[in-house]
Each structure stands twice: as structure tokens, then as C-alpha cells.
Design a protein around this motif. Structure first.
Motif, mmCIF file in Angstrom:
data_model
loop_
_atom_site.group_PDB
_atom_site.id
_atom_site.type_symbol
_atom_site.label_atom_id
_atom_site.label_comp_id
_atom_site.label_asym_id
_atom_site.label_seq_id
_atom_site.Cartn_x
_atom_site.Cartn_y
_atom_site.Cartn_z
ATOM 1 N N GLN A 29 27.397 -9.932 -15.788
ATOM 2 C CA GLN A 29 26.673 -8.686 -16.036
ATOM 3 C C GLN A 29 27.565 -7.441 -15.924
ATOM 4 O O GLN A 29 27.362 -6.464 -16.620
ATOM 5 N N CYS A 30 28.569 -7.497 -15.013
ATOM 6 C CA CYS A 30 29.300 -6.244 -14.777
ATOM 7 C C CYS A 30 30.817 -6.373 -14.960
ATOM 8 O O CYS A 30 31.565 -5.483 -14.560
ATOM 9 N N GLY A 31 31.250 -7.452 -15.551
ATOM 10 C CA GLY A 31 32.678 -7.557 -15.849
ATOM 11 C C GLY A 31 33.542 -7.887 -14.649
ATOM 12 O O GLY A 31 34.768 -7.705 -14.693
ATOM 13 N N ALA A 32 32.936 -8.387 -13.572
ATOM 14 C CA ALA A 32 33.730 -8.815 -12.413
ATOM 15 C C ALA A 32 34.192 -10.258 -12.645
ATOM 16 O O ALA A 32 33.794 -10.901 -13.618
ATOM 17 N N ARG A 33 35.013 -10.748 -11.729
ATOM 18 C CA ARG A 33 35.472 -12.141 -11.810
ATOM 19 C C ARG A 33 34.807 -12.918 -10.680
ATOM 20 O O ARG A 33 34.715 -12.399 -9.554
ATOM 21 N N ALA A 34 34.316 -14.117 -10.958
ATOM 22 C CA ALA A 34 33.701 -14.936 -9.901
ATOM 23 C C ALA A 34 34.747 -15.895 -9.349
ATOM 24 O O ALA A 34 35.444 -16.562 -10.120
ATOM 25 N N ALA A 35 34.876 -15.941 -8.019
ATOM 26 C CA ALA A 35 35.849 -16.844 -7.397
ATOM 27 C C ALA A 35 35.148 -18.107 -6.918
ATOM 28 O O ALA A 35 33.963 -18.091 -6.586
ATOM 29 N N GLY A 36 35.936 -19.195 -6.848
ATOM 30 C CA GLY A 36 35.379 -20.479 -6.443
ATOM 31 C C GLY A 36 35.364 -20.694 -4.941
ATOM 32 O O GLY A 36 34.705 -21.602 -4.446
ATOM 33 N N SER A 37 36.109 -19.869 -4.192
ATOM 34 C CA SER A 37 36.139 -20.020 -2.733
ATOM 35 C C SER A 37 36.423 -18.655 -2.109
ATOM 36 O O SER A 37 36.963 -17.757 -2.782
ATOM 37 N N PRO A 38 36.100 -18.481 -0.828
ATOM 38 C CA PRO A 38 36.434 -17.213 -0.161
ATOM 39 C C PRO A 38 37.941 -16.925 -0.219
ATOM 40 O O PRO A 38 38.358 -15.781 -0.430
ATOM 41 N N ARG A 39 38.768 -17.966 -0.062
ATOM 42 C CA ARG A 39 40.218 -17.766 -0.117
ATOM 43 C C ARG A 39 40.638 -17.191 -1.468
ATOM 44 O O ARG A 39 41.364 -16.192 -1.543
ATOM 45 N N GLU A 40 40.103 -17.793 -2.523
ATOM 46 C CA GLU A 40 40.440 -17.339 -3.880
ATOM 47 C C GLU A 40 39.964 -15.893 -4.105
ATOM 48 O O GLU A 40 40.650 -15.103 -4.754
ATOM 49 N N ALA A 41 38.804 -15.558 -3.540
ATOM 50 C CA ALA A 41 38.284 -14.190 -3.702
ATOM 51 C C ALA A 41 39.227 -13.173 -3.066
ATOM 52 O O ALA A 41 39.480 -12.093 -3.611
ATOM 53 N N ALA A 42 39.768 -13.534 -1.899
ATOM 54 C CA ALA A 42 40.591 -12.571 -1.142
ATOM 55 C C ALA A 42 41.995 -12.416 -1.729
ATOM 56 O O ALA A 42 42.621 -11.358 -1.561
ATOM 57 N N GLN A 43 42.466 -13.446 -2.405
ATOM 58 C CA GLN A 43 43.855 -13.407 -2.911
ATOM 59 C C GLN A 43 44.078 -12.228 -3.858
ATOM 60 O O GLN A 43 43.329 -12.059 -4.824
#
Ligand code: NDP
Length: 295
Positions: free
Chosen positions: A41-55
Motif C-alpha cells: 500500500q505504501c511502497g515500503a519493503r516487508a522483511a522476513g525476520s526482525p534481523r532482516e528488518a533491522a539490517q
């Protein structure tokens, strides 16, 4: 600036939406479908894990039910801590508890990550409008770095003191909300049974000294209309009253009223369940009193 937001619940979702409009955002949610939907909806990226989100993120924000949930999210090979860069900023918007956040702050400081507790007030509509009040606990330098990020969804952004004081402020605020919900329900149920029309009782309260956010905003929009929308779970408000009681205990304040409110909210949560909205505590009072507050 690259940012990450973890926890896309009732309030986290609109906060993340506002951040996405001004940063390069990665989102993560326990139920993956919610992250995918928001990302689309807003052009963000979805990460598969908290670690991946933080990288690669300079700022990481969390908004989960409790501080214990945040602490658990940090741990493990796929946990947040494994992905956090040294010199990044961790802003926890959970309405959490001071002691756990002090422990988290210490743990992250050892890795060069700055932490602030940043709980918010103003509800889901305030998050959508970007008008939340944000109560920040952390050192001055961290507050200065956090403020421009928090401006994505906050209008009043206040530095309350060291780590934990944002949570303490938020918990006491919500304990007072709980007091007002309970006291309003009891008093107006009795007025209705005494023959006073509910709307008239509310209008007179709102031009008198017994008024509150409950009587001025929540009741007219949600109770008199019979709409009862679900925006903030009663279970979470019960959790907040418990945190406030901890703040009183830690500071040697006896607090008989708030202890009683704690008992009443535990009872309401047990009776109405985990998904009930916080305003439904008035429904329980109506049921127990045999009176409807409508009009
Ligand atoms: P919700 O119950 O709507 O959402 C909770 C979010 O946390 C969901 O994204 C859920 O994921 C995720 N979650 C729950 N448990 C875990 C876990 N163990 N590990 C990882 N993720 C988890 O809560 P809200 O968004 O309403 O509230 C979030 C915080 O904000 C709370 O501390 C609340 O007190 C506070 N708050 C809420 C306000 C409101 O109006 N709703 C107002 C101000 C503060 P999943 O999608 O998988 O269920």
C-alpha cells in the motif's frame, strides 16, 4: 534515511504508514500478511525476520503489546539485535514497563545502539492524523536524534527524563483514563436509573467540573451512539494499569484508588475477553447495573 518499523497492530500500522511517507521504510510483523499488505500500500519493503528488518536501518521502531515482547524480539539468530548496526537508534513506542526498558537500554548500549522509550497517546485516529503525543525516556542526545523521526506521527513530543520515564508517564496517564471510564460508567448508570436521560447527563457533565476525555470524546462518539468501535484493547489498558501500579510501588506511593481500579480491570478483562475494546468496560457496568447509556 533508512528506517524499520516492527509491530503493525491497531496503532503501529498508521504510525508506520506515516513514516513510510518520509523515509525508506522496512516493516516486519509477526503475521507476515499484514506487513505485505502495508508494504504494497505504501511502497515500503516487508522483511522476513526482525534481523532482516533491522539490517541497514539507521532507526528501528517497535510497537508491540508489552516490553517483554520487545525483549523477546531482540533475542536469537533471527532476532532484532542480530541485525542492529552499531550507532543506530532504537525507539520503542510500546506502552511498556520502565524496568524492562532500562535492561534493554543497557544491553543495547554495550553494542553502541542508543535506546529511548517513546510511548504514544492520541489513539488510532491521532496516529492517522500525525497528532500523537509522544513521551520520551532517554538521554538528551538520544532525544535530539529521536525527535525528527517521531515528528512523522507526533505533534507534541516531550522529553520526560531518563530511560523508563516515558513508560511511567504513559502508564499513569492510562491509569487515569481507566479511573475515568469506570467512574463515568458507575455515576451515569445510576443517573439513568434515576430517570435522567443519558445524553442530557453527558451534556451537563461536559459543562461542569466532572467532565473528562471519557465524557467529552469517548462517550459521545462511542457509547451514546451504540457504535462501540474497536481501537484499543481493554487487555492493553489493563496491562497499563498494572504498569502504573508498579510505578507507584517503586516510588513508595500506596495508591488505594489505582489498586482498586487494577482489580476492576482484571475482572473486566477476564469477563469480556482479550479482544474487547477498552470503552466496553462501561458496557459491563451497564450490564451489572441493568441500565443502558444511550441517547
Ligand atoms: P494490537 O493488539 O492491535 O497489535 C499488536 C501488534 O503486536 C500486532 O502487530 C501483533 O502481531 C504484534 N505482536 C503481538 N504479540 C507479539 C509478539 N509476542 N511478538 C511479536 N509481535 C507481536 O496492539 P496496538 O497496536 O493497539 O498496541 C500496541 C502498543 O501500543 C501497546 O503497547 C498499546 O498499549 C499501545 N497503544 C495503543 C493505542 C491504541 O489506540 N490502539 C494507543 C496508544 C498506545 P500480529 O499481527 O501477528 O498479531
Amino acid at each position: 534515511m533508512k528506517a524499520a518499523f516492527l509491530g503493525l497492530g491497531a496503532i503501529g500500522r498508521p504510525m508506520a504508514m506515516r513514516l513510510a511517507a518520509r523515509t525508506q521504510l522496512t516493516v516486519w510483523n509477526r503475521t507476515r500478511a499484514r506487513a505485505d499488505e502495508l508494504a504494497a500500500q505504501c511502497g515500503a519493503r516487508a522483511a522476513g525476520s526482525p534481523r532482516e528488518a533491522a539490517q541497514g536501518a539507521a532507526v528501528v521502531l517497535t510497537c508491540l503489546p508489552t516490553s517483554a515482547d520487545v525483549e523477546r524480539l531482540l533475542a536469537g539468530a533471527d532476532g532484532l539485535e542480530a541485525g542492529l548496526a552499531a550507532d543506530s537508534l532504537f525507539l520503542d513506542c510500546t506502552s511498556g514497563d520502565p524496568a524492562t526498558s532500562r535492561r534493554i537500554a543497557q544491553r543495547l548500549a554495550a553494542r553502541g545502539v542508543a535506546f529511548a522509550d517513546c510511548p504514544v497517546s492520541g489513539g488510532t485516529s491521532g496516529a492517522e492524523a500525525g497528532t500523537l503525543t509522544v513521551m520520551v525516556g532517554g538521554d538528551e542526545a538520544t532525544f535530539a536524534r529521536a525527535r525528527p523521526v517521531l515528528e512523522a506521527f507526533g505533534r507534541r513530543i516531550e522529553h520526560m527524563g531518563p530511560v523508563g520515564t516515558g513508560h511511567a508517564m504513559k502508564a499513569v496517564n492510562n491509569a487515569l483514563l481507566a479511573v475515568n471510564l469506570e467512574a463515568f460508567g458507575e455515576g451515569v448508570a445510576a443517573l439513568v436509573k434515576a430517570g435522567v436521560p443519558a445524553r442530557k447527563a453527558v451534556e451537563v457533565l461536559n459543562s461542569s467540573s466532572g467532565r473528562s476525555f471519557v465524557s467529552e470524546a469517548l462517550v459521545p462518539e462511542r457509547v451514546l451512539t451504540g457504535r462501540w468501535p474497536q481501537t484499543f484493547r481493554l487487555a492493553l489498558l489493563d496491562k497499563d494499569v498494572g504498569i502504573a501500579l508498579g510505578v507507584l510501588d517503586e516510588n513508595g506511593v500506596p495508591g488505594p484508588v489505582l489498586h482498586l481500579i487494577g482489580e476492576l480491570f482484571r475482572h473486566a478483562r477476564a469477563t469480556l475477553g482479550e479482544e474487547a475494546d477498552h470503552v466496553e468496560v462501561i458496557r459491563l457496568i451497564e450490564r451489572e447495573a441493568g441500565a443502558e447509556i444511550r441517547g
